[in-house]
Design a protein around this motif. Structure first.
Motif, PDB file in Angstrom:
ATOM      1  N   CYS A   8     -48.320 -57.829   4.803  1.00 26.90           N
ATOM      2  CA  CYS A   8     -47.048 -57.814   5.530  1.00 26.90           C
ATOM      3  C   CYS A   8     -46.494 -56.390   5.646  1.00 26.90           C
ATOM      4  CB  CYS A   8     -46.032 -58.721   4.837  1.00 26.90           C
ATOM      5  SG  CYS A   8     -45.662 -58.227   3.147  1.00 26.90           S
ATOM      6  N   ASP A   9     -47.272 -55.387   5.270  1.00 27.64           N
ATOM      7  CA  ASP A   9     -46.826 -53.994   5.317  1.00 27.64           C
ATOM      8  C   ASP A   9     -47.399 -53.280   6.531  1.00 27.64           C
ATOM      9  OD1 ASP A   9     -45.604 -54.568   2.938  1.00 27.64           O
ATOM     10  OD2 ASP A   9     -46.942 -53.357   1.703  1.00 27.64           O
ATOM     11  N   TRP A  10     -46.664 -52.287   7.017  1.00 26.06           N
ATOM     12  CA  TRP A  10     -47.102 -51.528   8.177  1.00 26.06           C
ATOM     13  C   TRP A  10     -46.698 -50.062   8.049  1.00 26.06           C
ATOM     14  CZ3 TRP A  10     -42.986 -49.207  10.450  1.00 26.06           C
ATOM     15  CH2 TRP A  10     -41.733 -49.813  10.299  1.00 26.06           C
ATOM     16  N   VAL A  11     -47.404 -49.221   8.800  1.00 33.01           N
ATOM     17  CA  VAL A  11     -47.101 -47.807   8.954  1.00 33.01           C
ATOM     18  C   VAL A  11     -47.259 -47.496  10.432  1.00 33.01           C
ATOM     19  CG1 VAL A  11     -47.816 -45.447   8.406  1.00 33.01           C
ATOM     20  CG2 VAL A  11     -47.948 -47.207   6.655  1.00 33.01           C
ATOM     21  N   SER A  12     -46.318 -46.731  10.982  1.00 29.80           N
ATOM     22  CA  SER A  12     -46.384 -46.356  12.391  1.00 29.80           C
ATOM     23  C   SER A  12     -46.051 -44.883  12.563  1.00 29.80           C
ATOM     24  CB  SER A  12     -45.380 -47.167  13.222  1.00 29.80           C
ATOM     25  OG  SER A  12     -45.756 -48.516  13.275  1.00 29.80           O
ATOM     26  N   LEU A  13     -46.720 -44.265  13.517  1.00 28.09           N
ATOM     27  CA  LEU A  13     -46.412 -42.908  13.950  1.00 28.09           C
ATOM     28  C   LEU A  13     -46.180 -42.991  15.444  1.00 28.09           C
ATOM     29  CD1 LEU A  13     -46.189 -39.879  13.307  1.00 28.09           C
ATOM     30  CD2 LEU A  13     -48.653 -39.716  13.781  1.00 28.09           C
ATOM     31  N   GLU A  14     -44.926 -42.773  15.855  1.00 32.36           N
ATOM     32  CA  GLU A  14     -44.551 -43.000  17.247  1.00 32.36           C
ATOM     33  C   GLU A  14     -43.827 -41.796  17.831  1.00 32.36           C
ATOM     34  OE1 GLU A  14     -43.647 -47.666  17.446  1.00 32.36           O
ATOM     35  OE2 GLU A  14     -42.193 -46.537  16.251  1.00 32.36           O
ATOM     36  N   PRO A  15     -44.095 -41.497  19.113  1.00 32.35           N
ATOM     37  CA  PRO A  15     -43.398 -40.400  19.762  1.00 32.35           C
ATOM     38  C   PRO A  15     -41.998 -40.830  20.208  1.00 32.35           C
ATOM     39  CG  PRO A  15     -44.891 -41.417  21.316  1.00 32.35           C
ATOM     40  CD  PRO A  15     -45.090 -42.119  19.997  1.00 32.35           C
ATOM     41  N   HIS A  16     -41.055 -39.917  20.062  1.00 34.85           N
ATOM     42  CA  HIS A  16     -39.687 -40.152  20.528  1.00 34.85           C
ATOM     43  C   HIS A  16     -39.160 -38.887  21.169  1.00 34.85           C
ATOM     44  CE1 HIS A  16     -38.998 -44.078  18.646  1.00 34.85           C
ATOM     45  NE2 HIS A  16     -39.801 -43.636  17.696  1.00 34.85           N
ATOM     46  N   PRO A  17     -38.382 -39.017  22.252  1.00 29.80           N
ATOM     47  CA  PRO A  17     -37.815 -37.813  22.865  1.00 29.80           C
ATOM     48  C   PRO A  17     -36.794 -37.179  21.934  1.00 29.80           C
ATOM     49  CG  PRO A  17     -36.979 -39.793  23.949  1.00 29.80           C
ATOM     50  CD  PRO A  17     -38.009 -40.245  22.957  1.00 29.80           C
ATOM     51  N   LEU A  18     -36.807 -35.869  21.881  1.00 31.16           N
ATOM     52  CA  LEU A  18     -35.836 -35.124  21.094  1.00 31.16           C
ATOM     53  C   LEU A  18     -34.613 -34.883  21.973  1.00 31.16           C
ATOM     54  CD1 LEU A  18     -35.096 -33.556  18.535  1.00 31.16           C
ATOM     55  CD2 LEU A  18     -36.191 -31.554  19.562  1.00 31.16           C
ATOM     56  N   ILE A  19     -33.480 -35.387  21.546  1.00 32.61           N
ATOM     57  CA  ILE A  19     -32.239 -35.251  22.316  1.00 32.61           C
ATOM     58  C   ILE A  19     -31.587 -33.951  21.914  1.00 32.61           C
ATOM     59  CG2 ILE A  19     -29.983 -36.277  22.810  1.00 32.61           C
ATOM     60  CD1 ILE A  19     -31.365 -39.001  22.107  1.00 32.61           C
ATOM     61  N   THR A  20     -31.412 -33.062  22.880  1.00 33.22           N
ATOM     62  CA  THR A  20     -30.905 -31.729  22.587  1.00 33.22           C
ATOM     63  C   THR A  20     -29.516 -31.466  23.151  1.00 33.22           C
ATOM     64  OG1 THR A  20     -32.024 -30.844  24.546  1.00 33.22           O
ATOM     65  CG2 THR A  20     -33.244 -30.776  22.475  1.00 33.22           C
ATOM     66  N   SER A  21     -28.926 -32.459  23.821  1.00 31.93           N
ATOM     67  CA  SER A  21     -27.568 -32.286  24.346  1.00 31.93           C
ATOM     68  C   SER A  21     -26.910 -33.646  24.450  1.00 31.93           C
ATOM     69  CB  SER A  21     -27.609 -31.601  25.706  1.00 31.93           C
ATOM     70  OG  SER A  21     -28.310 -32.392  26.636  1.00 31.93           O
ATOM     71  N   ALA A  22     -25.611 -33.634  24.633  1.00 27.13           N
ATOM     72  CA  ALA A  22     -24.846 -34.887  24.752  1.00 27.13           C
ATOM     73  C   ALA A  22     -25.367 -35.682  25.951  1.00 27.13           C
ATOM     74  CB  ALA A  22     -23.369 -34.595  24.911  1.00 27.13           C
ATOM     75  N   GLN A  23     -25.412 -36.998  25.756  1.00 31.49           N
ATOM     76  CA  GLN A  23     -25.862 -37.867  26.833  1.00 31.49           C
ATOM     77  C   GLN A  23     -24.679 -38.650  27.392  1.00 31.49           C
ATOM     78  OE1 GLN A  23     -28.928 -40.036  24.631  1.00 31.49           O
ATOM     79  NE2 GLN A  23     -30.427 -39.016  25.954  1.00 31.49           N
ATOM     80  N   LEU A  24     -24.698 -38.863  28.686  1.00 33.70           N
ATOM     81  CA  LEU A  24     -23.672 -39.663  29.335  1.00 33.70           C
ATOM     82  C   LEU A  24     -24.056 -41.123  29.232  1.00 33.70           C
ATOM     83  CD1 LEU A  24     -23.057 -37.525  32.517  1.00 33.70           C
ATOM     84  CD2 LEU A  24     -21.719 -37.553  30.417  1.00 33.70           C
ATOM     85  N   ALA A  25     -23.087 -41.965  28.926  1.00 33.00           N
ATOM     86  CA  ALA A  25     -23.359 -43.396  28.799  1.00 33.00           C
ATOM     87  C   ALA A  25     -23.280 -44.087  30.117  1.00 33.00           C
ATOM     88  CB  ALA A  25     -22.378 -44.039  27.833  1.00 33.00           C
TER      89      ALA A  25
END
Length: 89
Positions: free
Chosen positions: A72-89
């Motif tokens: 029932c155990d897992w390990v993941s390596l996943e890419p994510h965008p690096l947010i470098t400025s405020a985002q508009l909602a």
């Protein structure tokens, strides 16, 4: 219609997030890496710590994410965008 299934890769810097956990119990972040290569050793070490035999390991062809699962155990390596400025909602 098939074009909708194709996800567009995010523009800008990407970080690689290494996480581990248990099925249906959530998980924890073990580290954030600037490159996939920098995370290879820590990913292998985290996968070795899974106390069960691995029953599945795979790489997502689209994103390059890698996963290992045992019991029932897992390990993941996943890419994510690096947010470098405020985002508009």
């Amino acid at each position: 219609m098939q074009e909708l299934a194709h996800r567009q890769q995010p523009a800008g810097p990407i970080v690689w997030v290494l996480s581990t956990g248990e099925d249906h119990e959530g998980g924890e972040v073990l580290g954030v890496y600037a490159t996939k290569d920098a995370a290879k050793g820590p990913f292998v070490e985290a996968a070795r710590r899974i106390p069960f035999d691995l029953d599945k390991a795979w790489q997502d062809e689209e994103s390059g994410a890698v996963h290992a699962h045992g019991g029932c155990d897992w390990v993941s390596l996943e890419p994510h965008p690096l947010i470098t400025s405020a985002q508009l909602a």
